[in-house]
Motif scaffolding. Structure first.
Motif, mmCIF file in Angstrom:
data_model
loop_
_atom_site.group_PDB
_atom_site.id
_atom_site.type_symbol
_atom_site.label_atom_id
_atom_site.label_comp_id
_atom_site.label_asym_id
_atom_site.label_seq_id
_atom_site.Cartn_x
_atom_site.Cartn_y
_atom_site.Cartn_z
ATOM 1 N N ALA A 144 0.835 -1.209 0.000
ATOM 2 C CA ALA A 144 0.000 0.000 0.000
ATOM 3 C C ALA A 144 0.868 1.258 0.000
ATOM 4 O O ALA A 144 0.539 2.249 -0.679
ATOM 5 C CB ALA A 144 -0.923 -0.014 1.213
ATOM 6 N N GLU A 145 1.968 1.235 0.742
ATOM 7 C CA GLU A 145 2.857 2.399 0.791
ATOM 8 C C GLU A 145 3.502 2.663 -0.570
ATOM 9 O O GLU A 145 3.681 3.816 -0.977
ATOM 10 C CB GLU A 145 3.924 2.179 1.861
ATOM 11 N N ILE A 146 3.857 1.590 -1.271
ATOM 12 C CA ILE A 146 4.474 1.749 -2.594
ATOM 13 C C ILE A 146 3.453 2.254 -3.605
ATOM 14 O O ILE A 146 3.771 3.065 -4.484
ATOM 15 C CB ILE A 146 5.085 0.412 -3.060
ATOM 16 N N ASN A 147 2.214 1.808 -3.484
ATOM 17 C CA ASN A 147 1.167 2.173 -4.449
ATOM 18 C C ASN A 147 0.508 3.515 -4.167
ATOM 19 O O ASN A 147 -0.389 3.933 -4.898
ATOM 20 C CB ASN A 147 0.098 1.081 -4.489
ATOM 21 N N GLN A 148 0.914 4.193 -3.098
ATOM 22 C CA GLN A 148 0.319 5.497 -2.755
ATOM 23 C C GLN A 148 0.536 6.508 -3.879
ATOM 24 O O GLN A 148 1.599 6.573 -4.464
ATOM 25 C CB GLN A 148 0.938 6.035 -1.461
#
Length: 538
Positions: free
Chosen positions: A534-538
């Protein structure tokens, strides 16, 4: 030619070809054609992104094509390593015979200087993740072991033994363009992961020691230097030593440093890697680190880095499996439809891709924590650092263990599912590298501590720190960013399990608790990975 003869000549002819699939597979660039990997690199490298991105773009075609082809040739059964114990004049040489291709691959991979002070850590990390995608190839285990040896020498400089500085230079920076190879020999027949049970004896000799006894499972037996654990004569404490394979001037003569290689193991996977049994008959060994802290030194530094690297390797394995399974499923037509057009196949492909991205994201997030903590290796639970730093060091310690057991376990599942997308062709070793990589994953799951051992270690660690780091705090810290309800659920589960007989006597209650602990760790770590995605896809 009459019509009858034309029919005879074409009767039964099958013009089906895999050439379209092979052409696409051979053109794949393992970095350029991995959008999620590029997103992860951009997320975690910050201001270094442009520079590192360009270097990886230059590096990736080499590993994607040339190194991969070399690894496939090295993997053929007829060229696997074997021992030549004597030369023509009856001199004991214990030469490990390996194919020409492995020497070429080894020279090029180590020649990158992946652990040199000249290379940025994130650049090295991404290059290693790509390199792992070729499988073991006889080089990635030695690469990992060399990393551990370098870290050990960096952590414990010793001006009284100048040879150690020379070994550090040879492995880390290279000498005249040649980079030496490291190994770690710790397992004995009676102990395996049980290092306190070591019986190898170290006898004082001037400023060094002489080793006597046997090591039973020694991977990268062809290495130039090895990290060896042994007990100093008259003590019951395990110490750590650096042992050269040859003393100065003896490598050319093939005269080993006071030891013999008894035989090479026949293994399920990593078959290209020579794993041997070694008999020490007075090998010269240099002590490294505190003499009464050998287990802490070996496990805290060398094995921690190896476990960390296994997680990185699993990311590479799964990324490759996802990429090639998708490519083949989009090519292959069965009963009038592409394989990927069937919902059951599409669901598997989605699961494979999701697992690859989770594992990759988790590996990046853990390595980011590793880099942000100053000298995170070998802190021990009783570190003298400030409390908040101790908690972060503890998080790293447990995450490395969780990643090792979860990524290898899921890696085997994902490789098996990817192989199934190829159907019968999936088990043909000349058709795909996935069967070979599958076996490598299974082996990776066993060494540097098998699953049950590490699950036990995590459980004991959490019990030992409960007075200064509660289960609720630990869960909240590791799963930061997760919904509060989810954190509450994991915290309650953990508090309950730490009161259960997970490590008690064998009975129905303890068996049930142990199974729940296993399942909890798997679910907990996958949640951590999902947060990283999720952090990478933000």
């Amino acid at each position: 030619m009459n019509i009858a003869s034309q029919v005879t000549e074409t009767k039964g002819e099958n013009t089906y070809s895999f050439d379209e699939f092979l052409a696409k597979r051979d053109r794949l660039d393992w970095y350029k054609n991995e959008p999620f990997l590029q997103k992860a690199v951009k997320k975690f490298t910050g201001s270094q992104y442009e520079q590192i991105h360009e270097k990886i773009l230059s590096f990736s075609p080499i590993v994607s094509a040339k190194w991969n082809q070399l690894a496939e040739r090295i993997a053929r059964p007829e060229v696997r390593p074997y021992m030549l114990h004597f030369d023509a004049f009856n001199h004991r040489i214990d030469r490990i015979v390996r194919p020409m291709e492995v020497h070429q691959l080894e020279g090029e991979v180590f020649g990158e200087g992946l652990f040199s002070s000249k290379m940025a850590p994130w650049e090295s990390f991404v290059k290693r993740m790509l390199t792992h995608q070729i499988g073991e190839g006889g080089v990635t285990c030695p690469l990992t072991c060399t990393h551990g040896l370098i870290a050990l020498l960096d952590q414990f400089p010793n001006d009284e033994i100048p040879e150690l500085y020379d070994i550090l230079q040879h492995t880390k920076e290279g000498i005249d363009g040649e980079f030496a190879i490291g190994a770690q020999f710790m397992s004995e027949i009676q102990g395996g992961s049980d290092l306190p049970a070591n019986l190898l004896e170290a006898v004082p000799y001037e400023k060094a020691f002489r080793l006597y006894g046997n090591k039973f499972f020694c991977s990268a037996a062809h290495a130039d230097y090895s990290v060896v654990t042994a007990k100093i004569s008259g003590t019951n404490k395990v110490s750590t030593f650096i042992v050269p394979a040859w003393l100065p001037g003896d490598k050319e003569k093939e005269k080993r440093n006071g030891y013999q290689i008894n035989r090479i193991k026949w293994k399920l996977g990593t078959a290209e890697l020579p794993t041997a049994e070694i008999q020490y008959n007075g090998a010269l060994a240099y002590p490294i680190g505190p003499k009464d802290k050998g287990i802490a030194v070996a496990v805290g530094i060398v094995l921690t880095l190896s476990r960390l690297e296994i997680g990185i390797a699993c990311s590479g394995f799964m990324l490759r499996a996802a990429r090639e399974a998708r490519l083949y499923s989009d090519f292959r037509t069965v009963f009038g439809k592409k394989v990927s057009e069937y919902p059951l196949a599409a669901s598997k492909l989605k699961r494979i891709q999701n697992a690859a991205e989770r594992t990759t994201a988790g590996a990046f997030k853990i390595y980011d924590l590793f880099l942000r903590l100053e000298k995170p290796l070998n802190p021990g639970i009783k570190s003298e650092q400030p409390l908040e730093v101790r908690k972060q060091l503890f998080n790293l310690r447990e995450l490395v263990l969780l990643q090792k057991i979860c990524a290898t376990n899921e890696g085997a599942e994902i490789l098996r599912e990817a192989i199934s997308m190829f159907a019968g062709h999936g088990v043909m070793e000349e058709f795909s590298s996935l069967p070979r990589i599958f076996r490598d994953v299974v082996v990776n799951e066993q060494w540097e501590g098998p699953r049950n051992l590490l699950l036990t270690q995590i459980y004991r660690d959490l019990q030992r720190v409960a007075d200064w780091y509660s289960p609720v705090e630990f869960v909240s810290s590791v799963l930061g960013g997760s919904p509060q309800e989810q954190i509450k659920q994991f915290s309650e589960q953990l508090e309950d399990l730490l009161q259960r007989p997970v490590l008690g006597e064998v009975n129905e209650a303890s068996i049930e608790a142990a199974a729940e602990w296993d399942a909890f760790c798997d679910s907990f770590f996958k949640t951590y990975q999902q947060i990283a995605v999720a952090e990478i896809n933000q």
